[in-house]
Motif scaffolding. Structure first.
Motif, PDB file in Angstrom:
ATOM      1  N   PRO A 139       0.811  -1.223   0.000  1.00 57.93           N
ATOM      2  CA  PRO A 139       0.000   0.000   0.000  1.00 57.93           C
ATOM      3  C   PRO A 139       0.849   1.281   0.000  1.00 57.93           C
ATOM      4  CG  PRO A 139      -0.864  -1.561   1.590  1.00 57.93           C
ATOM      5  CD  PRO A 139       0.446  -2.101   1.106  1.00 57.93           C
ATOM      6  N   GLN A 140       1.918   1.279   0.771  1.00 54.31           N
ATOM      7  CA  GLN A 140       2.769   2.468   0.828  1.00 54.31           C
ATOM      8  C   GLN A 140       3.431   2.734  -0.521  1.00 54.31           C
ATOM      9  OE1 GLN A 140       6.149   2.313   3.506  1.00 54.31           O
ATOM     10  NE2 GLN A 140       5.968   4.500   3.904  1.00 54.31           N
ATOM     11  N   ALA A 141       3.842   1.678  -1.219  1.00 55.00           N
ATOM     12  CA  ALA A 141       4.475   1.835  -2.525  1.00 55.00           C
ATOM     13  C   ALA A 141       3.528   2.471  -3.542  1.00 55.00           C
ATOM     14  CB  ALA A 141       4.956   0.486  -3.039  1.00 55.00           C
ATOM     15  N   LEU A 142       2.221   2.257  -3.348  1.00 57.74           N
ATOM     16  CA  LEU A 142       1.222   2.808  -4.271  1.00 57.74           C
ATOM     17  C   LEU A 142       0.480   4.013  -3.696  1.00 57.74           C
ATOM     18  CD1 LEU A 142      -0.215  -0.575  -5.538  1.00 57.74           C
ATOM     19  CD2 LEU A 142       1.283   0.992  -6.778  1.00 57.74           C
ATOM     20  N   ARG A 161      -4.267   6.485 -10.480  1.00 53.83           N
ATOM     21  CA  ARG A 161      -3.042   6.938 -11.151  1.00 53.83           C
ATOM     22  C   ARG A 161      -1.827   6.131 -10.696  1.00 53.83           C
ATOM     23  NH1 ARG A 161      -0.761   9.515  -7.109  1.00 53.83           N
ATOM     24  NH2 ARG A 161      -1.980  10.809  -5.725  1.00 53.83           N
ATOM     25  N   SER A 162      -1.808   5.680  -9.434  1.00 52.25           N
ATOM     26  CA  SER A 162      -0.690   4.872  -8.938  1.00 52.25           C
ATOM     27  C   SER A 162      -0.654   3.522  -9.622  1.00 52.25           C
ATOM     28  CB  SER A 162      -0.806   4.674  -7.433  1.00 52.25           C
ATOM     29  OG  SER A 162      -0.703   5.895  -6.752  1.00 52.25           O
ATOM     30  N   VAL A 163      -1.803   2.939  -9.844  1.00 54.92           N
ATOM     31  CA  VAL A 163      -1.870   1.628 -10.502  1.00 54.92           C
ATOM     32  C   VAL A 163      -1.509   1.776 -11.974  1.00 54.92           C
ATOM     33  CG1 VAL A 163      -3.389  -0.287 -11.117  1.00 54.92           C
ATOM     34  CG2 VAL A 163      -3.608   0.814  -8.878  1.00 54.92           C
ATOM     35  N   GLU A 164      -2.022   2.797 -12.623  1.00 54.54           N
ATOM     36  CA  GLU A 164      -1.699   3.020 -14.031  1.00 54.54           C
ATOM     37  C   GLU A 164      -0.212   3.239 -14.232  1.00 54.54           C
ATOM     38  OE1 GLU A 164      -5.866   5.046 -15.528  1.00 54.54           O
ATOM     39  OE2 GLU A 164      -4.319   6.344 -14.704  1.00 54.54           O
ATOM     40  N   THR A 165       0.408   4.014 -13.350  1.00 49.87           N
ATOM     41  CA  THR A 165       1.847   4.279 -13.432  1.00 49.87           C
ATOM     42  C   THR A 165       2.626   2.997 -13.214  1.00 49.87           C
ATOM     43  OG1 THR A 165       1.555   6.532 -12.644  1.00 49.87           O
ATOM     44  CG2 THR A 165       3.757   5.608 -12.444  1.00 49.87           C
ATOM     45  N   SER A 166       2.205   2.205 -12.251  1.00 46.67           N
ATOM     46  CA  SER A 166       2.865   0.945 -11.947  1.00 46.67           C
ATOM     47  C   SER A 166       2.793  -0.021 -13.133  1.00 46.67           C
ATOM     48  CB  SER A 166       2.235   0.305 -10.705  1.00 46.67           C
ATOM     49  OG  SER A 166       2.815  -0.923 -10.450  1.00 46.67           O
ATOM     50  N   LEU A 167       1.656  -0.102 -13.797  1.00 46.86           N
ATOM     51  CA  LEU A 167       1.468  -1.004 -14.928  1.00 46.86           C
ATOM     52  C   LEU A 167       2.237  -0.534 -16.166  1.00 46.86           C
ATOM     53  CD1 LEU A 167      -2.323  -1.836 -14.611  1.00 46.86           C
ATOM     54  CD2 LEU A 167      -0.387  -3.315 -14.065  1.00 46.86           C
ATOM     55  N   ALA A 168       2.441   0.770 -16.285  1.00 45.53           N
ATOM     56  CA  ALA A 168       3.122   1.324 -17.457  1.00 45.53           C
ATOM     57  C   ALA A 168       4.635   1.065 -17.424  1.00 45.53           C
ATOM     58  CB  ALA A 168       2.869   2.823 -17.549  1.00 45.53           C
ATOM     59  N   ASN A 169       5.164   0.809 -16.245  1.00 43.40           N
ATOM     60  CA  ASN A 169       6.624   0.599 -16.117  1.00 43.40           C
ATOM     61  C   ASN A 169       7.027  -0.797 -16.390  1.00 43.40           C
ATOM     62  OD1 ASN A 169       7.149   3.247 -15.469  1.00 43.40           O
ATOM     63  ND2 ASN A 169       6.763   2.909 -13.326  1.00 43.40           N
TER      64      ASN A 169
END
Length: 52
Positions: free
Chosen positions: A19-22, A44-52
């Protein structure tokens, strides 16, 4: 299912680290049906995570 009396490293990862990472919050629940992990975080945190 016996009551969970000990929380280990996996519980820490699910309730704090992930949770802290996101930028969100995590909740871990144990019941007769099994384990429920709830993660709430900004999309936006999940989208950014998936884009990397």
């Amino acid at each position: 299912m016996d009551a969970i009396t000990r929380r280990g490293f996996g519980s820490v990862v699910l309730t704090r680290v992930a949770p802290q990472a996101l930028g969100g919050t995590g909740k871990l629940e144990f019941d007769k049906q099994g384990v429920v992990w709830t993660l709430e975080t900004p999309l936006r945190s999940v989208e950014t995570s998936l884009a990397n």
